[in-house]
Design a protein around this motif. Structure first.
Motif, PDB file in Angstrom:
ATOM      1  N   ARG A  78      18.409  37.643  34.608  1.00 57.53           N
ATOM      2  CA  ARG A  78      17.734  37.498  35.871  1.00 57.53           C
ATOM      3  C   ARG A  78      18.434  37.747  37.023  1.00 57.53           C
ATOM      4  NH1 ARG A  78      14.446  32.827  35.423  1.00 57.53           N
ATOM      5  NH2 ARG A  78      14.535  31.919  33.413  1.00 57.53           N
ATOM      6  N   GLU A  79      19.603  38.752  37.339  1.00 53.99           N
ATOM      7  CA  GLU A  79      20.029  39.594  38.392  1.00 53.99           C
ATOM      8  C   GLU A  79      19.966  40.545  38.308  1.00 53.99           C
ATOM      9  OE1 GLU A  79      24.165  37.315  39.092  1.00 53.99           O
ATOM     10  OE2 GLU A  79      24.481  38.422  37.404  1.00 53.99           O
ATOM     11  N   ALA A  80      19.591  40.894  36.722  1.00 49.67           N
ATOM     12  CA  ALA A  80      18.961  42.350  35.831  1.00 49.67           C
ATOM     13  C   ALA A  80      17.366  42.784  37.019  1.00 49.67           C
ATOM     14  CB  ALA A  80      19.395  43.037  34.601  1.00 49.67           C
ATOM     15  N   ARG A  81      16.636  41.514  36.129  1.00 53.53           N
ATOM     16  CA  ARG A  81      14.807  42.078  37.553  1.00 53.53           C
ATOM     17  C   ARG A  81      15.273  42.005  38.571  1.00 53.53           C
ATOM     18  NH1 ARG A  81      11.362  43.528  34.928  1.00 53.53           N
ATOM     19  NH2 ARG A  81      11.053  44.455  36.593  1.00 53.53           N
ATOM     20  N   LYS A  82      15.880  41.255  39.537  1.00 52.43           N
ATOM     21  CA  LYS A  82      16.249  41.203  41.165  1.00 52.43           C
ATOM     22  C   LYS A  82      16.450  42.654  41.202  1.00 52.43           C
ATOM     23  CE  LYS A  82      17.626  36.630  42.030  1.00 52.43           C
ATOM     24  NZ  LYS A  82      18.648  35.724  42.242  1.00 52.43           N
ATOM     25  N   VAL A  83      17.216  43.746  40.296  1.00 53.74           N
ATOM     26  CA  VAL A  83      17.777  44.712  40.899  1.00 53.74           C
ATOM     27  C   VAL A  83      16.527  45.410  41.043  1.00 53.74           C
ATOM     28  CG1 VAL A  83      19.516  47.224  39.985  1.00 53.74           C
ATOM     29  CG2 VAL A  83      20.143  44.366  40.433  1.00 53.74           C
ATOM     30  N   PHE A  84      15.702  45.382  39.547  1.00 53.65           N
ATOM     31  CA  PHE A  84      14.711  46.603  38.904  1.00 53.65           C
ATOM     32  C   PHE A  84      13.579  46.183  40.171  1.00 53.65           C
ATOM     33  CE2 PHE A  84      16.089  45.005  35.059  1.00 53.65           C
ATOM     34  CZ  PHE A  84      17.571  46.336  34.611  1.00 53.65           C
ATOM     35  N   ASP A  85      13.754  44.918  40.469  1.00 53.20           N
ATOM     36  CA  ASP A  85      12.003  44.389  41.365  1.00 53.20           C
ATOM     37  C   ASP A  85      12.913  45.245  42.977  1.00 53.20           C
ATOM     38  OD1 ASP A  85      10.788  42.615  39.766  1.00 53.20           O
ATOM     39  OD2 ASP A  85      11.470  41.027  40.724  1.00 53.20           O
ATOM     40  N   ILE A  95      14.066  37.147  28.029  1.00 55.55           N
ATOM     41  CA  ILE A  95      14.152  38.389  27.445  1.00 55.55           C
ATOM     42  C   ILE A  95      12.407  39.195  28.194  1.00 55.55           C
ATOM     43  CG2 ILE A  95      12.780  40.187  25.450  1.00 55.55           C
ATOM     44  CD1 ILE A  95      14.490  39.127  23.499  1.00 55.55           C
ATOM     45  N   GLU A  96      11.585  37.535  28.407  1.00 55.37           N
ATOM     46  CA  GLU A  96      10.745  38.895  29.175  1.00 55.37           C
ATOM     47  C   GLU A  96      10.467  39.164  30.171  1.00 55.37           C
ATOM     48  OE1 GLU A  96       6.880  38.825  27.659  1.00 55.37           O
ATOM     49  OE2 GLU A  96       8.275  38.027  25.596  1.00 55.37           O
ATOM     50  N   LEU A  97      11.531  38.734  31.064  1.00 55.86           N
ATOM     51  CA  LEU A  97      11.313  39.402  32.325  1.00 55.86           C
ATOM     52  C   LEU A  97      12.075  40.618  32.338  1.00 55.86           C
ATOM     53  CD1 LEU A  97      13.714  36.185  33.802  1.00 55.86           C
ATOM     54  CD2 LEU A  97      11.421  36.938  34.339  1.00 55.86           C
ATOM     55  N   ILE A  98      13.042  41.474  31.584  1.00 52.19           N
ATOM     56  CA  ILE A  98      13.898  43.101  31.702  1.00 52.19           C
ATOM     57  C   ILE A  98      13.332  43.642  30.141  1.00 52.19           C
ATOM     58  CG2 ILE A  98      15.517  41.478  32.467  1.00 52.19           C
ATOM     59  CD1 ILE A  98      15.391  42.320  28.569  1.00 52.19           C
ATOM     60  N   LYS A  99      12.001  43.085  29.833  1.00 46.04           N
ATOM     61  CA  LYS A  99      11.375  44.217  28.343  1.00 46.04           C
ATOM     62  C   LYS A  99      10.909  45.079  28.716  1.00 46.04           C
ATOM     63  CE  LYS A  99       7.359  41.591  27.306  1.00 46.04           C
ATOM     64  NZ  LYS A  99       7.060  41.180  26.338  1.00 46.04           N
ATOM     65  N   ASP A 100      10.270  45.458  30.405  1.00 48.75           N
ATOM     66  CA  ASP A 100       9.657  46.556  30.228  1.00 48.75           C
ATOM     67  C   ASP A 100      10.839  47.862  30.878  1.00 48.75           C
ATOM     68  OD1 ASP A 100      10.444  45.106  32.750  1.00 48.75           O
ATOM     69  OD2 ASP A 100       9.138  46.233  33.889  1.00 48.75           O
ATOM     70  N   ARG A 101      11.932  47.348  31.303  1.00 46.50           N
ATOM     71  CA  ARG A 101      12.418  48.163  31.612  1.00 46.50           C
ATOM     72  C   ARG A 101      13.925  48.365  30.829  1.00 46.50           C
ATOM     73  NH1 ARG A 101      12.077  48.561  37.800  1.00 46.50           N
ATOM     74  NH2 ARG A 101      13.861  50.321  37.437  1.00 46.50           N
ATOM     75  N   VAL A 102      14.519  48.295  29.725  1.00 50.22           N
ATOM     76  CA  VAL A 102      15.151  48.407  28.837  1.00 50.22           C
ATOM     77  C   VAL A 102      15.336  50.312  28.547  1.00 50.22           C
ATOM     78  CG1 VAL A 102      16.140  47.934  26.352  1.00 50.22           C
ATOM     79  CG2 VAL A 102      15.434  46.250  27.705  1.00 50.22           C
ATOM     80  N   GLY A 154      25.034  36.820  45.257  1.00 46.02           N
ATOM     81  CA  GLY A 154      23.943  37.602  45.996  1.00 46.02           C
ATOM     82  C   GLY A 154      24.534  38.654  46.496  1.00 46.02           C
ATOM     83  N   THR A 155      25.399  38.413  46.882  1.00 45.10           N
ATOM     84  CA  THR A 155      26.279  39.449  47.817  1.00 45.10           C
ATOM     85  C   THR A 155      26.766  40.704  46.965  1.00 45.10           C
ATOM     86  OG1 THR A 155      26.687  38.074  49.390  1.00 45.10           O
ATOM     87  CG2 THR A 155      28.154  39.368  49.627  1.00 45.10           C
ATOM     88  N   TYR A 156      26.897  39.836  46.003  1.00 47.96           N
ATOM     89  CA  TYR A 156      27.576  41.062  44.965  1.00 47.96           C
ATOM     90  C   TYR A 156      26.193  42.229  45.121  1.00 47.96           C
ATOM     91  CZ  TYR A 156      32.541  40.166  46.073  1.00 47.96           C
ATOM     92  OH  TYR A 156      33.497  39.515  46.750  1.00 47.96           O
ATOM     93  N   LEU A 157      25.850  41.199  44.451  1.00 48.62           N
ATOM     94  CA  LEU A 157      24.341  42.054  43.281  1.00 48.62           C
ATOM     95  C   LEU A 157      23.601  43.147  44.610  1.00 48.62           C
ATOM     96  CD1 LEU A 157      23.091  41.476  40.870  1.00 48.62           C
ATOM     97  CD2 LEU A 157      20.974  40.425  41.892  1.00 48.62           C
ATOM     98  N   ARG A 158      23.838  42.500  45.527  1.00 46.02           N
ATOM     99  CA  ARG A 158      22.937  43.093  46.760  1.00 46.02           C
ATOM    100  C   ARG A 158      24.049  45.211  47.091  1.00 46.02           C
ATOM    101  NH1 ARG A 158      25.165  43.490  51.647  1.00 46.02           N
ATOM    102  NH2 ARG A 158      25.823  41.493  51.705  1.00 46.02           N
ATOM    103  N   ARG A 159      25.718  44.981  46.736  1.00 50.16           N
ATOM    104  CA  ARG A 159      25.903  45.734  46.950  1.00 50.16           C
ATOM    105  C   ARG A 159      25.672  46.934  46.252  1.00 50.16           C
ATOM    106  NH1 ARG A 159      29.991  42.264  49.822  1.00 50.16           N
ATOM    107  NH2 ARG A 159      31.393  42.134  48.393  1.00 50.16           N
TER     108      ARG A 159
END
Length: 316
Positions: free
Chosen positions: A202-209, A240-247, A161-166
């Motif tokens: 799933r981590e990528a999805r958090k960045v996109f959100d 795949i469903e989580l991120i397919k809109d941001r590839v 979580g810390t690294y993802l925030r940075r």
């Protein structure tokens, strides 16, 4: 000369070690039938001296460049690094500067995207190497693997979580600077090949959100995704469903066991598993083959033909 590969691009990682002169490297890729290349992170300014005239004269198009670009010999800013997640502000600022520099080259060459390895949860030693050794010797279901995997996962989940925030902070700053320059370049955070590296899907999805309107998306590396699924980090078909809109782009290659950068379908002999990625391939704005030097031209041709047949079957 290979058949025209149309919109598909090809990474210089395939032949960069064979060519001291950049134009020779690009000519060999053109012989395979590719009109576009991805310039990978080992491309030096010296190699660019003979590549840039080819770009300027329209002999080759550039689909994407791979951060950090051109080549930076310092491993702190290399491909297996904390990079955009550094706690130290000075190092993280340098990583952001280098990412913006990569985007500047992408803009200059008319490329659509920069491929980014955004960071990792650091470990004292290479636990991924250790886990892959246990995987090969004892198997993914062995007590030795499961217990070591659990230790890795606990640390990864405690710190991610810390690294993802940075990483998110860094990407936001880079995007603001790129937007201020008016460059139409996307940043693609790449699915990685080591279990402590980021992001998972799933981590990528958090960045996109967090950055809904920024030109940041997923660079979906299928071979790496297969490795991480086999090791137990995530499930491609489910996520795949989580991120397919941001590839924003893809690296097309396949993994045999835990060894990657093989030609899809041809080297594994598996005619089914890779099919789960076909809808992503069809929709991806940038499609890049990222193959190892051992892949022969005839294998590349056969693999591409199979891929096109499969996509035609989808109606893609």
């Amino acid at each position: 000369m290979g058949k025209d590969k149309g919109e598909y691009s090809f990474s210089t990682c395939w032949n960069i070690k064979r060519h001291p002169i950049g134009s020779g490297m690009i000519d060999e890729i053109r012989e395979l039938g590719f009109r576009y290349v991805e310039l990978n992170y080992n491309v030096t300014e010296q190699l660019l001296e003979t590549i840039e005239p080819m770009i300027e004269h329209g002999k080759i198009g550039v689909s994407s460049v791979h951060n950090t670009f051109p080549h930076v010999p310092d491993p702190d800013y290399g491909t297996d690094s904390v990079l955009l997640g550094f706690e130290d502000a000075e190092r993280r600022n340098k990583a952001i500067d280098l990412l913006v520099r990569s985007a500047e080259y992408a803009h200059r060459y008319g490329a659509k995207a920069v491929v980014v390895h955004p960071g990792e949860v650091p470990f004292e030693h290479n636990i991924d190497h250790e886990l892959k050794g246990i995987y090969h010797e004892h198997g993914v279901d062995s007590p030795a693997y499961r217990s070591r995997w659990q230790e890795m996962l606990e640390r990864r989940e405690a710190l991610s979580g810390t690294y993802l925030r940075r990483i998110g902070d860094s990407l936001e700053e880079a995007c603001d600077r790129i937007a201020a320059k008016g460059w139409d370049v996307s940043l693609g955070i790449e699915t990685r090949s080591r279990c402590y590296q980021m992001p998972t899907l799933r981590e990528a999805r958090k960045v996109f959100d967090r950055l809904p309107d920024a030109p940041v998306g997923l660079w979906y590396d299928f071979g790496h995704g297969m490795m991480m699924e086999r090791m137990g980090l995530y499930d491609n078909a489910a996520d795949i469903e989580l991120i397919k809109d941001r590839v924003v782009g893809i690296h097309i290659h396949e993994t045999v066991g835990l060894s990657d950068h093989y030609c899809p379908y041809v080297h594994s002999g598996d005619m089914a598993y890779f099919d789960r990625f076909l809808p992503i391939i069809a929709a991806a704005p940038v499609k890049v083959y990222e193959l190892k030097a051992a892949c022969k031209p005839e294998e590349i041709e056969a693999s591409h033909d199979l891929l096109l047949q499969k996509l035609a079957g989808l109606g893609a």
